[in-house]
Design a protein around this motif. Structure first.
Motif, short mmCIF file in Angstrom:
data_model
loop_
_atom_site.label_atom_id
_atom_site.label_comp_id
_atom_site.label_asym_id
_atom_site.label_seq_id
_atom_site.Cartn_x
_atom_site.Cartn_y
_atom_site.Cartn_z
N VAL A 34 -2.36 1.20 4.66
CA VAL A 34 -2.67 2.22 3.74
C VAL A 34 -4.16 2.05 3.25
O VAL A 34 -5.17 2.99 3.22
CB VAL A 34 -1.88 2.24 2.41
CG1 VAL A 34 -2.27 3.20 1.31
CG2 VAL A 34 -0.35 2.11 2.89
N MET A 82 -8.03 3.99 4.19
CA MET A 82 -8.87 4.89 3.29
C MET A 82 -10.08 4.44 2.81
O MET A 82 -11.03 5.17 3.05
CB MET A 82 -8.10 4.86 2.05
CG MET A 82 -8.72 5.60 0.89
SD MET A 82 -7.54 5.34 -0.65
CE MET A 82 -7.89 3.87 -1.13
N HIS A 107 -8.77 11.57 -1.04
CA HIS A 107 -7.95 10.73 -0.78
C HIS A 107 -7.06 10.16 -1.73
O HIS A 107 -6.96 9.21 -1.76
CB HIS A 107 -8.73 9.46 -0.23
CG HIS A 107 -9.35 9.71 1.49
ND1 HIS A 107 -10.52 10.73 1.51
CD2 HIS A 107 -9.29 9.35 2.34
CE1 HIS A 107 -11.04 10.66 2.63
NE2 HIS A 107 -10.43 9.91 3.27
N SER A 122 -3.66 8.66 -0.64
CA SER A 122 -3.73 7.26 -0.27
C SER A 122 -3.96 6.38 -1.38
O SER A 122 -3.28 5.42 -1.28
CB SER A 122 -4.84 7.37 0.89
OG SER A 122 -4.57 8.01 1.99
N TRP A 155 -1.29 3.19 -2.43
CA TRP A 155 -1.69 1.97 -2.55
C TRP A 155 -1.41 1.43 -4.15
O TRP A 155 -0.96 0.50 -4.29
CB TRP A 155 -3.45 1.86 -2.35
CG TRP A 155 -3.73 0.41 -2.61
CD1 TRP A 155 -4.47 0.04 -3.33
CD2 TRP A 155 -3.52 -0.65 -1.79
NE1 TRP A 155 -4.95 -1.42 -3.10
CE2 TRP A 155 -4.30 -1.80 -2.14
CE3 TRP A 155 -2.35 -0.81 -0.63
CZ2 TRP A 155 -4.24 -3.09 -1.71
CZ3 TRP A 155 -2.42 -2.32 -0.28
CH2 TRP A 155 -3.21 -3.37 -0.63
#
Length: 234
Positions: free
Chosen positions: A33, A37, A86, A89, A93
């Motif tokens: 993850v 990113m 993003h 993502s 996280w």
């Protein structure tokens, strides 16, 4: 006053206390993850280490990302913010860390004048599988002075005794912090082969260093860190 040298890159330093998670599970989620990113946004993984038992806070992971400029930091911030490219993502996280009870601290840093970039370290095949991390509290405004004297007095002796200088980093938004990294020759064997670092009395340069350093610093905390599998400098 801080000095920004022509070669200076920017570094993001993350210290993450893992809570109920352990290094293996963290690494799996990191590579699935977080790392993709960050790399998609222009950050290079400089290194990732876990704190070893007996000297440091554990379980804990230290991550350093290398960026070219503050423009990269701005791009990462925009991408991870609500509505950013993003955001999903970044949220995934964050949710993973929250579920593990993890917490952390972030720093923005730039490199000391003699630091090598990640590309230069890789080209030189510089291994940093096991390192000593020193987080120094300097006297206010004395960060560059501290690194200069460290290079002059401490680094030559240290490298003769199995501890190679990976580099020193100055925290950008703090006036009194420097972080040093020393890579240990032979990793764990370094302690058997080189410790204690002096047997009877310290050499002349260390005596001088011990007289100079207290005027430039207020204290420090050190940890022994071991590279995790995604680290380019293993």
């Amino acid at each position: 006053m801080k000095k920004y040298f022509g070669h200076t890159l920017l570094y993001l330093h993350e210290t993450i206390a893992l809570g109920s998670e352990r290094a293996e599970g963290f690494t799996d989620n990191f590579t699935a993850v977080y790392q993709p990113m960050m790399e998609a946004l222009g950050a290079r993984l400089f290194s990732i280490w876990e704190t070893t038992p007996y000297n440091g806070h554990w379980p804990q992971v230290t991550i350093i990302w290398e960026l070219d400029a503050f423009a990269d930091y701005a791009r990462i911030g925009r991408a991870q913010a609500p509505g950013g490219s993003h955001r999903d993502s970044a949220a995934a996280w964050s949710e993973y860390l929250a579920a593990a009870g993890a917490s952390g601290e972030g720093r923005i840093m730039y490199a000391g004048r003699s630091n090598r970039t990640q590309a230069q370290l890789l080209e030189a095949k510089f291994g940093a599988g096991l390192v000593i991390q020193e987080i120094m509290q300097t006297k206010p405004g004395k960060q560059d002075d501290y690194i200069r004297e460290l290079e002059r007095l401490y680094v030559p002796w240290s490298e003769r005794t199995g501890k190679r200088w990976l580099g020193s980093f100055i925290t950008t938004f703090r006036l009194n912090e420097v972080i040093h990294y020393w890579a240990l020759d032979g990793e764990w064997d370094c302690f058997e082969n080189h410790y204690p670092s002096w047997k009877d009395s310290p050499p002349a340069e260390i005596v001088t260093w011990m007289s100079v350093a207290p005027a430039l610093r207020d204290g420090w905390e050190d940890s022994i860190l071991q590279a995790l599998p995604p680290s380019p400098l293993r």
